[in-house]
Design a protein around this motif. Structure first.
Motif, PDB file in Angstrom:
ATOM      1  N   CYS A  38       0.821  -1.225   0.000  1.00  0.00           N
ATOM      2  CA  CYS A  38       0.000   0.000   0.000  1.00  0.00           C
ATOM      3  C   CYS A  38       0.849   1.268   0.000  1.00  0.00           C
ATOM      4  O   CYS A  38       0.423   2.317   0.472  1.00  0.00           O
ATOM      5  CB  CYS A  38      -0.973  -0.002   1.173  1.00  0.00           C
ATOM      6  SG  CYS A  38      -2.064  -1.437   1.203  1.00  0.00           S
ATOM      7  N   ALA A  39       2.042   1.155  -0.551  1.00  0.00           N
ATOM      8  CA  ALA A  39       2.945   2.309  -0.621  1.00  0.00           C
ATOM      9  C   ALA A  39       2.432   3.312  -1.655  1.00  0.00           C
ATOM     10  O   ALA A  39       2.049   2.919  -2.765  1.00  0.00           O
ATOM     11  CB  ALA A  39       4.353   1.859  -0.994  1.00  0.00           C
ATOM     12  N   ASN A  49      -9.245   4.645  -0.440  1.00  0.00           N
ATOM     13  CA  ASN A  49      -7.935   4.333   0.140  1.00  0.00           C
ATOM     14  C   ASN A  49      -6.995   5.531   0.169  1.00  0.00           C
ATOM     15  O   ASN A  49      -5.777   5.370   0.168  1.00  0.00           O
ATOM     16  CB  ASN A  49      -7.292   3.167  -0.622  1.00  0.00           C
ATOM     17  CG  ASN A  49      -7.994   1.879  -0.341  1.00  0.00           C
ATOM     18  OD1 ASN A  49      -8.105   1.470   0.810  1.00  0.00           O
ATOM     19  ND2 ASN A  49      -8.515   1.237  -1.377  1.00  0.00           N
ATOM     20  N   HIS A  90      -5.393   8.061   2.355  1.00  0.00           N
ATOM     21  CA  HIS A  90      -5.140   8.219   3.788  1.00  0.00           C
ATOM     22  C   HIS A  90      -4.094   9.303   4.010  1.00  0.00           C
ATOM     23  O   HIS A  90      -3.207   9.483   3.190  1.00  0.00           O
ATOM     24  CB  HIS A  90      -4.626   6.907   4.396  1.00  0.00           C
ATOM     25  CG  HIS A  90      -5.494   5.735   4.083  1.00  0.00           C
ATOM     26  ND1 HIS A  90      -5.004   4.572   3.551  1.00  0.00           N
ATOM     27  CD2 HIS A  90      -6.835   5.548   4.194  1.00  0.00           C
ATOM     28  CE1 HIS A  90      -5.988   3.708   3.369  1.00  0.00           C
ATOM     29  NE2 HIS A  90      -7.112   4.283   3.743  1.00  0.00           N
ATOM     30  N   ASP A 104      -1.368   9.423   5.427  1.00  0.00           N
ATOM     31  CA  ASP A 104      -0.297   8.597   5.963  1.00  0.00           C
ATOM     32  C   ASP A 104       0.756   8.444   4.859  1.00  0.00           C
ATOM     33  O   ASP A 104       0.451   7.918   3.787  1.00  0.00           O
ATOM     34  CB  ASP A 104      -0.863   7.240   6.373  1.00  0.00           C
ATOM     35  CG  ASP A 104       0.162   6.303   6.980  1.00  0.00           C
ATOM     36  OD1 ASP A 104       1.381   6.482   6.744  1.00  0.00           O
ATOM     37  OD2 ASP A 104      -0.250   5.367   7.678  1.00  0.00           O
ATOM     38  N   ASN A 114       2.978   6.406   4.400  1.00  0.00           N
ATOM     39  CA  ASN A 114       3.322   5.026   4.087  1.00  0.00           C
ATOM     40  C   ASN A 114       2.126   4.171   3.688  1.00  0.00           C
ATOM     41  O   ASN A 114       2.287   2.987   3.417  1.00  0.00           O
ATOM     42  CB  ASN A 114       4.021   4.383   5.291  1.00  0.00           C
ATOM     43  CG  ASN A 114       5.288   5.118   5.638  1.00  0.00           C
ATOM     44  OD1 ASN A 114       6.122   5.365   4.775  1.00  0.00           O
ATOM     45  ND2 ASN A 114       5.424   5.493   6.888  1.00  0.00           N
ATOM     46  N   ASP A 115       0.944   4.744   3.666  1.00  0.00           N
ATOM     47  CA  ASP A 115      -0.254   3.966   3.334  1.00  0.00           C
ATOM     48  C   ASP A 115      -1.318   4.884   2.734  1.00  0.00           C
ATOM     49  O   ASP A 115      -2.152   5.440   3.431  1.00  0.00           O
ATOM     50  CB  ASP A 115      -0.817   3.263   4.575  1.00  0.00           C
ATOM     51  CG  ASP A 115      -2.101   2.487   4.284  1.00  0.00           C
ATOM     52  OD1 ASP A 115      -2.431   2.284   3.097  1.00  0.00           O
ATOM     53  OD2 ASP A 115      -2.785   2.101   5.241  1.00  0.00           O
ATOM     54  N   SER A 116      -1.248   5.061   1.433  1.00  0.00           N
ATOM     55  CA  SER A 116      -2.255   5.825   0.709  1.00  0.00           C
ATOM     56  C   SER A 116      -2.148   5.451  -0.759  1.00  0.00           C
ATOM     57  O   SER A 116      -1.054   5.184  -1.254  1.00  0.00           O
ATOM     58  CB  SER A 116      -2.048   7.326   0.876  1.00  0.00           C
ATOM     59  OG  SER A 116      -3.088   8.027   0.220  1.00  0.00           O
TER      60      SER A 116
END
Length: 109
Positions: free
Chosen positions: A38-39, A85, A87, A89, A91-93
């Motif tokens: 999810c990078a 999806n 976010h 973040d 590291n997670d978007s």
């Protein structure tokens, strides 16, 4: 092979295609994104290049001006995303924000 399929390589080439259209829809590869943890780099890119917007609004050479008329301004592009999806973040978007001063400059993540 699909003759309407457009393939681009690199940020500048992709932006030239996207921003050359009035409306452009792009579907991400969810499985590729998920397989890469999810990078953001493996999801949908969006670009911010503030220097270009400043130059487009600079009608007298002295910097951006709020009095510039529509006839002297170039297109302003808006990149919109609709996805569950996205976010806040790093590291997670599924959206990767890429920033640079002007087209052609190296991209900062």
């Amino acid at each position: 092979e699909n003759s309407t399929k457009v393939v681009a390589s690199g940020d500048d080439e992709l932006l030239e295609i996207i921003e050359g259209k009035t409306v452009c829809g792009i579907q991400d590869d969810y499985h590729y994104w998920a397989e890469n943890g999810c990078a953001p780099w493996s999801g949908k890119p969006t670009w911010i290049h503030e220097g270009d917007a400043d130059e487009k609004n600079d009608t007298d050479g002295d910097g951006p001006s709020s009095s510039a008329t529509a006839s002297t301004q170039e297109k302003v592009h808006h990149h919109l995303f609709f996805d569950d999806n996205i976010h806040h973040d790093p590291n997670d978007s599924i959206v990767a924000i890429r920033s640079r001063e002007r087209m052609g400059d190296s991209v900062q993540w």
